[in-house]
Design a protein around this motif. Structure first.
Motif, short mmCIF file in Angstrom:
data_model
loop_
_atom_site.label_atom_id
_atom_site.label_comp_id
_atom_site.label_asym_id
_atom_site.label_seq_id
_atom_site.Cartn_x
_atom_site.Cartn_y
_atom_site.Cartn_z
N GLN A 260 0.83 -1.21 0.00
CA GLN A 260 0.00 0.00 0.00
C GLN A 260 0.87 1.26 0.00
OE1 GLN A 260 -2.48 -0.57 3.42
NE2 GLN A 260 -3.95 -1.90 2.33
N LYS A 261 1.96 1.22 0.77
CA LYS A 261 2.85 2.39 0.83
C LYS A 261 3.52 2.64 -0.52
CE LYS A 261 6.59 4.44 3.53
NZ LYS A 261 7.51 4.25 4.68
N ILE A 262 3.93 1.56 -1.21
CA ILE A 262 4.56 1.70 -2.52
C ILE A 262 3.59 2.34 -3.50
CG2 ILE A 262 5.38 0.39 -4.51
CD1 ILE A 262 6.68 -1.56 -2.50
N ARG A 263 2.32 1.87 -3.47
CA ARG A 263 1.32 2.44 -4.37
C ARG A 263 1.11 3.93 -4.06
NH1 ARG A 263 -3.24 -2.37 -4.10
NH2 ARG A 263 -2.07 -3.90 -5.37
N ALA A 264 1.09 4.29 -2.77
CA ALA A 264 0.89 5.70 -2.40
C ALA A 264 2.06 6.57 -2.83
CB ALA A 264 0.67 5.80 -0.88
N LEU A 265 3.28 6.05 -2.66
CA LEU A 265 4.47 6.82 -3.06
C LEU A 265 4.51 7.04 -4.56
CD1 LEU A 265 7.14 5.23 -0.69
CD2 LEU A 265 6.24 7.57 -0.58
N LYS A 266 4.18 6.01 -5.32
CA LYS A 266 4.17 6.16 -6.79
C LYS A 266 3.15 7.20 -7.22
CE LYS A 266 5.82 1.53 -8.02
NZ LYS A 266 5.48 0.25 -8.69
N LEU A 267 1.99 7.22 -6.55
CA LEU A 267 0.97 8.20 -6.89
C LEU A 267 1.45 9.62 -6.55
CD1 LEU A 267 -1.91 8.78 -7.85
CD2 LEU A 267 -2.69 8.43 -5.48
N GLN A 268 2.14 9.76 -5.38
CA GLN A 268 2.66 11.07 -5.00
C GLN A 268 3.72 11.56 -5.99
OE1 GLN A 268 3.72 10.03 -0.87
NE2 GLN A 268 2.35 11.70 -0.22
N ILE A 269 4.61 10.66 -6.41
CA ILE A 269 5.67 11.03 -7.37
C ILE A 269 5.04 11.51 -8.67
CG2 ILE A 269 7.54 10.10 -8.80
CD1 ILE A 269 8.27 8.31 -6.39
N LYS A 270 4.01 10.80 -9.13
CA LYS A 270 3.36 11.17 -10.39
C LYS A 270 2.74 12.57 -10.28
CE LYS A 270 0.04 9.55 -13.80
NZ LYS A 270 -0.63 10.83 -13.93
N ARG A 271 2.09 12.83 -9.16
CA ARG A 271 1.44 14.13 -8.99
C ARG A 271 2.49 15.25 -8.89
NH1 ARG A 271 -3.42 12.68 -4.68
NH2 ARG A 271 -4.69 11.50 -6.20
#
Length: 583
Positions: A260-271
């Motif tokens: 879940q943390k990996i998915r959240a970090l990837k989303l933050q990087i994209k934004r």
């Protein structure tokens, strides 16, 4: 060889197809002395039987069969397996009471009572008294309709034993009610203790195996278990230890959190990348960065100046354009730093996820071992709880079956039933006497039925005359005159044939009266020889009820047929007319 007349009688009986009750009555009256003798004999035998039979006395009491044996069955009803072990499965209602009735008559319950009876009777009275014969003859138990009340009666010819044995019988039944409960609880407790010993060993072994496997593969006790539910040994609708689940193991929970943390970090990087230099992307992870740099302070100061200049200058002013370029460069720098920080955390999360990976076979094997360990533990706890319940039930003192009436001896003996025995003897004697009377009447061969005589004898019945009372033969005058001036008027010679045992004086008296009304010019002969009577112009048969046998009548009929002579008819001397005329 059967004669034609014999066949005619048989065909007549077949056609009628019914019993002539009047003939039966007459037959019984003719042999009344046999019926009276049979009745007297039966009455005497009944009196003898009453005198020889010892009186039997009876005591009774009523007891309530409890529907549930003091709560033991209510606990067992929650577990059908334990109910089957205790012997209660599938028995309820009327079937249970019917089973109790059979048990209450069995040697396991009544043997002590039987032994006491044998000990108090003389040897001559107990030689042939087996347990089963004693129960069948002395003990009776029946359920009162629509209730669970049992009415028990004890009978004995020894009056002094009836009440004491009845009291012992009631106490025996009350003791049995608790004895059955105790036995059932002991069976269940013994079974549970054996199962606990067995399950405890299995639980210890399965727990040790699961822990050793977990330690070897760096897995916790609940690692690999489902993420919802609990491990339970007492769930409703399930057997002990069957409902197995969990809140999730430590590694499984950590892997899930890492993903879940990996998915959240990837989303933050994209934004952050999408924001570029146009807008500031603020992530919570850069709070540490703002503590060490004045970048955000610079941006705040720059935006403050820009707002102040815009209030005084236009947007195309060189000073405002310069500040705008500085602001965009600073925002781009901050976003770049944020992306770098997020990527660093993403690398760390990916590394942690890799460290948490386990082969599926290892996780599956650990889950199975853990489930088995938890199931065994839950089963053990459930069995221990049930054992405590039944031990508490065993310690509780239960009430025995309730006596709603104490053993009471009846005032009068219940046996022998004098009037019934005497009445039965009398009736049997009368029926036996009537049977003998009818048999003797049948075997005598004598005919007492006018209907049968009409069917066998040739000619017609000319008249019936009272017989054998001599004092009323004056009543013959008119009938004889009618015969003489009627059927016999055209005949010059008449033969009188006597059939059966009839007084000769009676026959001669009839002949003289007939001669008087026929006249002196006509001849009357009395003869049994058909060769001689054949010469007469006609023949008249004289007979009486019960005077002739069937064989004689059949023989006479056949001889008359062979003779070929004319037969006008027959005269019946009827004994039944005597009583009628006397009246």
């Amino acid at each position: 060889m059967t004669s034609s007349s014999d066949k005619k009688i048989e065909s007549l009986d077949i056609l009628t197809g019914e019993i002539d009750l009047i003939e039966l009555k007459n037959a019984c009256l003719r042999r009344l002395h046999w019926i009276i003798g049979g009745g007297i004999a039966g009455l005497c035998l009944g009196l003898i039987q009453v005198a020889r039979t010892s009186p039997v006395y009876q005591a009774e009491f009523e007891i309530v069969l409890s529907a549930n044996k003091a709560g033991g069955e209510s606990i067992l009803s929650q577990n059908q397996a334990l109910a089957a072990i205790a012997g209660l499965s599938g028995v309820s209602g009327n079937d249970s009471i019917a089973t109790e009735l059979q048990i209450l008559r069995s040697p396991s319950v009544l043997r002590p009572v039987y032994n006491l009876v044998i000990a108090n009777k003389t040897k001559t009275n107990t030689d042939d008294l087996t347990f089963q014969s004693w129960v069948n003859s002395s003990v009776s138990a029946e359920q009162l309709q629509g209730t669970s009340v049992l009415k028990v009666a004890y009978r004995d010819s020894d009056k002094s034993l009836v009440l004491p044995i009845s009291k012992m019988l009631s106490k025996t039944y009350q003791d049995y009610s608790n004895r059955g409960r105790r036995r059932e609880l002991e069976n269940v407790i013994s079974y549970l203790e054996e199962q606990i010993i067995d399950i405890k060993l299995k639980s210890e072994a399965s727990t040790k195996e699961a822990l050793d496997y977990g330690y070897a593969n760096a897995l916790g006790l609940l690692d690999g278990l489902p993420l919802a539910g609990t491990v339970s040994g007492g769930a409703s609708g399930s057997r002990p230890g069957e409902a197995v689940s969990g809140t999730g193991g430590g590694i499984e929970a950590a892997r899930t959190a890492a993903i879940q943390k990996i998915r959240a970090l990837k989303l933050q990087i994209k934004r952050a990348q999408d924001a570029g230099r146009g807008s500031l992307y603020f992530a919570s992870q850069i709070s540490a960065l703002t503590d060490k740099s004045s970048t955000f302070d610079q941006l705040t100061s720059l935006e403050t100046k820009l707002a102040e200049y815009r209030s005084r200058f236009t947007d195309t002013d060189p000073l405002i354009l310069k500040l705008e370029r500085e602001r965009m460069a600073l925002i781009g720098y901050i976003n770049t730093q944020t992306i770098s920080l997020l990527k660093g955390e993403l690398d760390l999360a990916v590394a942690n996820l890799s460290a948490l990976d386990r082969p599926k076979d290892v996780v599956n094997a650990h889950r199975q071992l853990t489930q088995k360990a938890l199931r065994d533990e839950a089963t053990l706890v459930s069995l221990q709880n049930q054992l405590n319940q039944f031990r508490l039930e065993q310690a509780r003192k239960a009430s025995p079956w309730e006596l709603i009436s104490s053993p009471t001896m009846l005032e009068n003996p219940v046996s022998p039933r004098k009037y019934r025995i005497i009445g039965s003897g009398l009736l049997i004697g009368i029926f036996l006497g009537a049977f003998i009377a009818l048999t003797i009447d049948k075997r005598s061969g004598l005919i007492f039925s006018i209907r049968e005589l009409k069917a066998v004898l040739p000619g017609v019945l000319l008249n019936r005359l009272p017989y054998p009372d001599q004092t009323i033969q004056k009543s013959w005058i008119e009938p004889i005159k009618l015969i003489a001036q009627g059927p016999l008027l055209a005949h010059n010679s008449i033969a009188l044939i006597t059939l059966g045992k009839i007084d000769d004086a009676i026959v001669k008296n009839f002949s003289s009266h007939l001669q008087t009304y026929l006249g002196a010019n006509k001849t009357i002969i009395l003869n049994q020889n058909l060769l001689e009577t054949r010469a007469c112009s006609t023949q008249v048969i004289i007979t009486a009820l019960g005077a002739a046998k069937r064989d004689d009548i059949y023989r006479l009929r056949e001889e008359l047929i062979l003779q070929g002579g004319d037969v006008t008819g027959w005269v019946l001397l009827d004994t039944n007319l005597v009583s009628t005329l006397n009246i």
